[in-house]
Write a protein that holds these residues in place. Structure first.
Motif, mmCIF file in Angstrom:
data_model
loop_
_atom_site.group_PDB
_atom_site.id
_atom_site.type_symbol
_atom_site.label_atom_id
_atom_site.label_comp_id
_atom_site.label_asym_id
_atom_site.label_seq_id
_atom_site.Cartn_x
_atom_site.Cartn_y
_atom_site.Cartn_z
ATOM 1 N N VAL A 102 3.662 5.477 18.130
ATOM 2 C CA VAL A 102 3.107 4.931 16.892
ATOM 3 C C VAL A 102 2.545 6.058 16.037
ATOM 4 C CG1 VAL A 102 1.393 3.386 15.860
ATOM 5 C CG2 VAL A 102 2.510 2.745 18.018
ATOM 6 N N LEU A 103 2.920 6.062 14.778
ATOM 7 C CA LEU A 103 2.311 6.907 13.761
ATOM 8 C C LEU A 103 1.691 5.961 12.750
ATOM 9 C CD1 LEU A 103 5.286 9.403 13.202
ATOM 10 C CD2 LEU A 103 3.522 9.458 14.980
ATOM 11 N N GLY A 104 0.376 6.103 12.490
ATOM 12 C CA GLY A 104 -0.288 5.095 11.680
ATOM 13 C C GLY A 104 -1.179 5.649 10.594
ATOM 14 N N GLU A 105 -1.496 4.778 9.647
ATOM 15 C CA GLU A 105 -2.417 5.131 8.581
ATOM 16 C C GLU A 105 -3.853 5.171 9.113
ATOM 17 O OE1 GLU A 105 -3.058 6.198 5.741
ATOM 18 O OE2 GLU A 105 -1.134 6.288 4.706
ATOM 19 N N LYS A 106 -4.693 5.894 8.390
ATOM 20 C CA LYS A 106 -6.118 5.898 8.707
ATOM 21 C C LYS A 106 -6.733 4.621 8.135
ATOM 22 C CE LYS A 106 -7.980 6.493 4.518
ATOM 23 N NZ LYS A 106 -8.994 5.617 3.920
ATOM 24 N N PRO A 107 -7.909 4.198 8.617
ATOM 25 C CA PRO A 107 -8.579 4.702 9.814
ATOM 26 C C PRO A 107 -7.869 4.195 11.065
ATOM 27 C CG PRO A 107 -9.778 2.826 8.995
ATOM 28 C CD PRO A 107 -8.675 3.097 7.997
ATOM 29 N N MET A 108 -8.128 4.848 12.179
ATOM 30 C CA MET A 108 -7.491 4.489 13.440
ATOM 31 C C MET A 108 -7.712 3.018 13.783
ATOM 32 S SD MET A 108 -8.141 6.568 16.940
ATOM 33 C CE MET A 108 -7.594 6.010 18.552
ATOM 34 N N ILE B 161 1.502 0.829 8.756
ATOM 35 C CA ILE B 161 0.883 0.958 7.431
ATOM 36 C C ILE B 161 0.169 -0.351 7.087
ATOM 37 C CG2 ILE B 161 1.305 1.899 5.107
ATOM 38 C CD1 ILE B 161 4.295 2.260 6.604
ATOM 39 N N THR B 162 -0.263 -1.059 8.117
ATOM 40 C CA THR B 162 -0.968 -2.327 7.927
ATOM 41 C C THR B 162 -2.431 -2.065 7.578
ATOM 42 O OG1 THR B 162 -1.508 -2.445 10.284
ATOM 43 C CG2 THR B 162 0.548 -3.500 9.564
ATOM 44 N N ILE B 163 -3.185 -3.143 7.333
ATOM 45 C CA ILE B 163 -4.618 -3.023 7.070
ATOM 46 C C ILE B 163 -5.328 -2.618 8.363
ATOM 47 C CG2 ILE B 163 -4.541 -4.714 5.192
ATOM 48 C CD1 ILE B 163 -5.742 -6.759 7.148
ATOM 49 N N ALA C 240 -0.506 8.946 16.685
ATOM 50 C CA ALA C 240 -1.075 9.897 15.730
ATOM 51 C C ALA C 240 -1.480 9.171 14.460
ATOM 52 C CB ALA C 240 -0.074 10.998 15.413
ATOM 53 N N ILE C 241 -2.520 9.682 13.806
ATOM 54 C CA ILE C 241 -3.114 9.014 12.647
ATOM 55 C C ILE C 241 -3.004 9.909 11.423
ATOM 56 C CG2 ILE C 241 -5.256 8.067 11.680
ATOM 57 C CD1 ILE C 241 -4.757 8.231 15.427
ATOM 58 N N MET C 242 -2.695 9.294 10.285
ATOM 59 C CA MET C 242 -2.551 10.023 9.028
ATOM 60 C C MET C 242 -3.901 10.598 8.578
ATOM 61 S SD MET C 242 -0.871 11.164 6.477
ATOM 62 C CE MET C 242 0.745 10.478 6.809
ATOM 63 N N GLN C 243 -3.963 11.912 8.475
ATOM 64 C CA GLN C 243 -5.101 12.605 7.864
ATOM 65 C C GLN C 243 -4.523 13.615 6.879
ATOM 66 O OE1 GLN C 243 -8.370 10.642 9.862
ATOM 67 N NE2 GLN C 243 -8.117 11.819 7.988
ATOM 68 N N GLY D 171 0.809 -1.216 0.000
ATOM 69 C CA GLY D 171 0.000 0.000 0.000
ATOM 70 C C GLY D 171 0.840 1.263 0.000
ATOM 71 N N MET D 172 0.654 2.086 1.045
ATOM 72 C CA MET D 172 1.329 3.381 1.146
ATOM 73 C C MET D 172 2.726 3.283 1.746
ATOM 74 S SD MET D 172 -0.619 5.594 -0.219
ATOM 75 C CE MET D 172 0.326 7.020 0.303
ATOM 76 N N ALA D 173 3.245 2.081 1.946
ATOM 77 C CA ALA D 173 4.541 1.933 2.618
ATOM 78 C C ALA D 173 5.651 2.685 1.897
ATOM 79 C CB ALA D 173 4.896 0.456 2.749
#
Length: 338
Positions: A93-99, A73-75, A121-124, A13-15
């Motif tokens: 942890v910094l992660g992709e959305k959704p939380m 950047i997991t599912i 924190a979550i990617m928006q 994905g976005m990795a």
């Protein structure tokens, strides 16, 4: 030793975007890659000429490295396990959305981060665009008065194929988090209640409900309405949606692409059926990076400055409430308090 000793969890994905960003930072070292599929991790390692080891388990990776930061950047279904494992090991942890894939999981993750004293924190990324920053500033400049009614229209005919075509609620669950979070950012307010009607229009190629109408009452007293469809053929809006915020003195508009502007009453005391109005252009004052890199700049900056990031889990939980509240309202056929 560099300040950010980083494990990348999820190598698809976005990795690539996250790795490209990390490699640009002189204070960041990627110490491990983790993916359930070893070849995915190996492919990412080769593509970016990384020297770190690869693992199929985050627990194992954290045991064999001196990591203090996990980029998730997991599912969505894996986010909870990744976050809880990282917090237990003393990592931020910094992660992709959704939380998370449920509101209950998101709440547990938030509490775990707070109990461990860690940042989550979550990617928006759609907050980090020059026009939306200008639009928010225009809405809150006082020029249109007090915001009372905001609308967002999102109409895209997206032929993804794959899992989205089979989801029960592809639009609300997979996409609307962006627009809902934008609404909170633009209005600087949180949701109080929601009424949502989900449906699947004629001609839809999705199995589940690919369209929705939502009415949110917000904490500032305003109302935000969302009209969206992922099976709208022709006359697409921007992916950032088409926005109108109406205040007591005027209206601010942004089509999701071009420079926002407002039409503002020239004389609030004018006695006329239609008061005269003049146009005000928004100013593009924000100078940060845009998109994912802009959000990552904020996340890393907050860690360096020992402050709460803009998209912290404590903030993002309110956007999650909008998503899962809308789904509950659609299921029950009634307004739901958030």
């Amino acid at each position: 030793m560099k300040p950010f000793r980083t494990v990348i969890a999820g190598c698809g994905g976005m990795a690539n975007t996250w790795v490209e960003y990390a490699l640009k930072r002189p204070d960041t070292e990627i110490v491990a890659l983790v993916d359930l599929h070893p070849q995915s991790a190996e492919n990412l390692k080769i593509r970016h000429e990384l020297q770190c080891p690869t693992f199929t388990s985050l627990t194992e990776a954290l045991e064999h490295t001196n990591a203090n930061l996990v980029l998730d950047i997991t599912i969505p279904d894996a986010h909870k396990d990744i976050a809880l494992t990282a917090f237990a090991a003393g990592c931020d942890v910094l992660g992709e959305k959704p939380m998370a894939s449920s509101l209950q999981d998101a709440q547990e993750m938030l509490e775990a981060a707070q109990n461990a004293g860690r940042t989550y924190a979550i990617m928006q990324n759609r907050r980090y665009l020059k026009p939306i920053r200008a639009f928010r500033d225009l809405v809150h400049s006082g020029k249109i008065g007090k915001p009372g009614f905001a609308t967002a229209n999102f109409f895209i005919g997206a032929h993804f194929g794959g899992f989205r075509d089979l989801m029960d609620s592809p639009l609300v669950l997979d996409m609307a988090i962006h627009t809902f979070d934008q609404a909170r950012f633009i209005l600087q307010a949180d949701p109080v209640s929601v009424y949502c009607h989900e449906f699947n229009p004629a001609g839809s190629w999705y199995r589940g409900n690919a369209a929705a109408v939502c009415i949110f009452e917000m904490s500032d007293g305003s109302v935000f309405t969302y009209n969206g469809s992922w099976c709208a053929e022709g006359a697409f809006t921007a992916w950032e949606a088409d926005w109108r915020v109406m205040g007591s003195l005027g209206t601010a508009l942004w089509d999701g692409k071009n420079l926002p502007f407002a039409e503002v009453v020239t004389d609030p005391e004018q006695q006329a059926f239609h008061r005269d109005a003049h146009r005000i252009e928004a100013e593009l004052l924000w100078e940060g990076q845009e998109g994912h890199f802009g959000c990552l700049d904020e996340m890393f900056g907050a860690l360096l400055e020992n402050r709460v990031p803009e998209t912290s889990c404590t903030d993002n939980i309110h956007s999650m409430k909008m998503v899962f509240g809308a789904l509950e309202s659609a299921r029950r056929g009634e307004k739901v308090l958030l």
